[in-house]
Design a protein around this motif. Structure first.
Motif, short mmCIF file in Angstrom:
data_model
loop_
_atom_site.label_atom_id
_atom_site.label_comp_id
_atom_site.label_asym_id
_atom_site.label_seq_id
_atom_site.Cartn_x
_atom_site.Cartn_y
_atom_site.Cartn_z
N THR A 52 0.84 -1.21 0.00
CA THR A 52 0.00 0.00 0.00
C THR A 52 0.87 1.25 0.00
O THR A 52 0.61 2.21 -0.74
CB THR A 52 -0.93 -0.01 1.22
OG1 THR A 52 -1.75 -1.17 1.18
CG2 THR A 52 -1.81 1.22 1.24
N SER A 163 -6.95 -2.26 3.05
CA SER A 163 -5.92 -1.24 3.27
C SER A 163 -6.24 -0.03 2.39
O SER A 163 -6.19 -0.12 1.15
CB SER A 163 -4.54 -1.80 2.92
OG SER A 163 -3.54 -0.84 3.19
N LEU A 165 -5.90 3.25 0.21
CA LEU A 165 -4.83 3.88 -0.57
C LEU A 165 -4.99 5.40 -0.47
O LEU A 165 -5.48 6.05 -1.39
CB LEU A 165 -4.90 3.40 -2.03
CG LEU A 165 -4.73 1.89 -2.24
CD1 LEU A 165 -5.02 1.53 -3.69
CD2 LEU A 165 -3.34 1.46 -1.85
#
Length: 464
Positions: A52, A163, A165
């Motif tokens: 990420t 996750s 971004l």
């Protein structure tokens, strides 16, 4: 402390130790599973976060498209065309699925998760990082791996990681950076943990089974020792009785011989002398039985095998019990149907086999005793079947009838004499003749003993 008293204590202590050991091992395995799951979760989060950060940093450093305008052209930031030129591309637009897959694979390899199976997607306008009731993301992903949708719907033991971004803090404030979320699905998450612990779990199960086996062997040995102790005491009692009775009879006969009236009466003297001789013969026979069992134990018994007519021995043995059968109101039947009865056997021991089995039928008999002996041939053996309609045996007795010193229980009756060596001797001698013996019985219905003795080969004995 006697075995009867100490056995329950030993059994309880071993049982508690076994239960405690199994309980500790189960808790240890569960704790290890939990630790392994936490460790795997941490590695996955670390690897996904690394990917990420790479994607976000490269996204934030990407310069916005620059438009060179003439001084005379007015600047209109609200113009859609200008806004499109200034927009930073989405991660899903800048990379292919293969690029994201390679980055994730490399990151997983770095944290020691080689060959890990995973699926992923990148979505914008997610609104939430949770899953809906159907197991689908709220919005279709812009970029995804081939089996992402199937795995997120169908895998019961999956683990999903989200996750965001997000743009870095030093990104150009005027740059438009839409929110995106990287979703990674790990199918069979629990099986991965179990796979890593397979060796430990197998070892724990193996050693637990070893402990259980040791427990079983120990308890079984104690039970057998207890039974042997009871059999030993029973044998000593029987032996004492078997010797005490003839000794008492001999003592009375000797006292009688000293009487003056008997001394001068030749007929009475011979009568009491005959009693002494008969009781002495009986004692010798009992001693011989015990010594014979001892020789069989040490496998020192020598067989003098030769070709014999089995039917002749069976008939002779049955004739020896004629008086006993008459005394008990019994009868016998011989159906010697075998066309070929030559066997290669020790005459004395084979006679003892038949005698012991007939004697066993007489001992454990009831009214109207019938003993039937039949024979027939198989291609290689002589089958001898000795049947009676006596009291029969229970299943437990049938399992143990060939054990040394074991004597079948006759309820409250104690009129059956012997040491419990007869059938043990029979089985040993039959085995020495390369034969087989089996018993079939039903309580109250009678007992059948079946002998299978190899035939003497015809071709090598032309006089047969």
């Amino acid at each position: 402390m006697g075995l009867k008293k100490i056995f329950p204590i030993i059994f309880v202590l071993i049982t508690l130790s076994l239960i405690g050991s199994i309980y500790i091992q189960i808790n240890w395995i569960l704790a290890m599973l939990e630790n392994k799951q936490e460790e795997l979760h941490r590695k996955l989060v670390e690897a996904i976060n690394n990917v990420t950060q790479e994607l976000v940093q490269q996204r934030g450093m990407t310069p916005a498209k620059t438009l060179r305008l003439k001084p005379s052209v007015p600047w209109r930031p609200s113009d859609p065309f200008t806004m499109e030129l200034m927009r930073v591309p989405l991660v899903a637009e800048r990379y292919t699925a293969e690029d994201i897959n390679d980055r994730l694979r490399k990151s997983f390899n770095k944290v020691g998760l080689k060959n890990l199976r995973f699926e992923f997607s990148i979505s914008s306008d997610l609104g939430s990082s949770d899953l809906g009731n159907s197991g689908m993301l709220f919005s279709p992903p812009e970029l995804r791996s081939r089996s992402f949708l199937e795995e997120i719907k169908d895998t019961a033991d999956k683990k999903v990681f989200f996750s965001p971004l997000q743009a870095p803090e030093n990104a150009d404030g005027g740059t438009i950076l839409p929110d995106e979320v990287l979703a990674v699905v790990i199918p069979d998450f629990k099986n991965i943990v179990l796979g890593e612990m397979r060796a430990m779990i197998a070892g724990a199960i193996f050693f637990t089974l070893v402990i259980i086996a040791a427990f079983y062997v120990t308890v079984n040995a104690l039970i057998r020792q207890k039974k042997l102790s009871e059999i030993k005491n029973d044998f000593i009692n029987n032996m004492t009785h078997e010797f005490k009775t003839p000794l008492a009879t001999i003592s009375l006969a000797v006292d009688a011989l000293r009487n003056e009236k008997v001394v001068h009466d030749r007929g009475k003297s011979e009568y009491f002398s005959g009693i002494i001789k008969e009781e002495n013969r009986r004692m010798n026979k009992q001693v011989e039985t015990i010594l014979q069992a001892s020789l069989l134990d040490r496998q020192e018994q020598q067989l003098n095998r030769k070709r014999l007519h089995a039917h002749n021995i069976i008939q002779e043995a049955m004739e020896n019990f004629h008086l006993q059968l008459e005394g008990k109101g019994g009868r016998s039947e011989l159906q010697l149907n075998a066309k070929y009865d030559w066997i290669y056997a020790d005459e004395v021991h084979f006679m003892n086999i038949i005698t012991n089995l007939i004697d066993n039928a007489v001992k454990y008999s009831k009214d109207n005793l019938l003993i039937r002996i039949t024979t027939h041939n198989t291609p290689k053996s002589l089958i001898i079947r000795i049947e009676d309609n006596g009291i029969g045996m229970s299943k437990e007795t049938q399992r143990r009838i060939f054990e040394k010193f074991y004597r079948a229980h006759t309820g409250n009756l104690h009129n059956v004499k012997g040491f419990g060596l007869g059938l043990s001797y029979v089985k040993t001698i039959v085995a020495a003749h390369e034969g087989k013996i089996k018993v079939e019985s039903m309580v109250g219905k009678g007992t059948n003993f079946t002998l299978e003795i190899p035939l003497a080969i015809k071709d090598t004995h032309p006089h047969s």
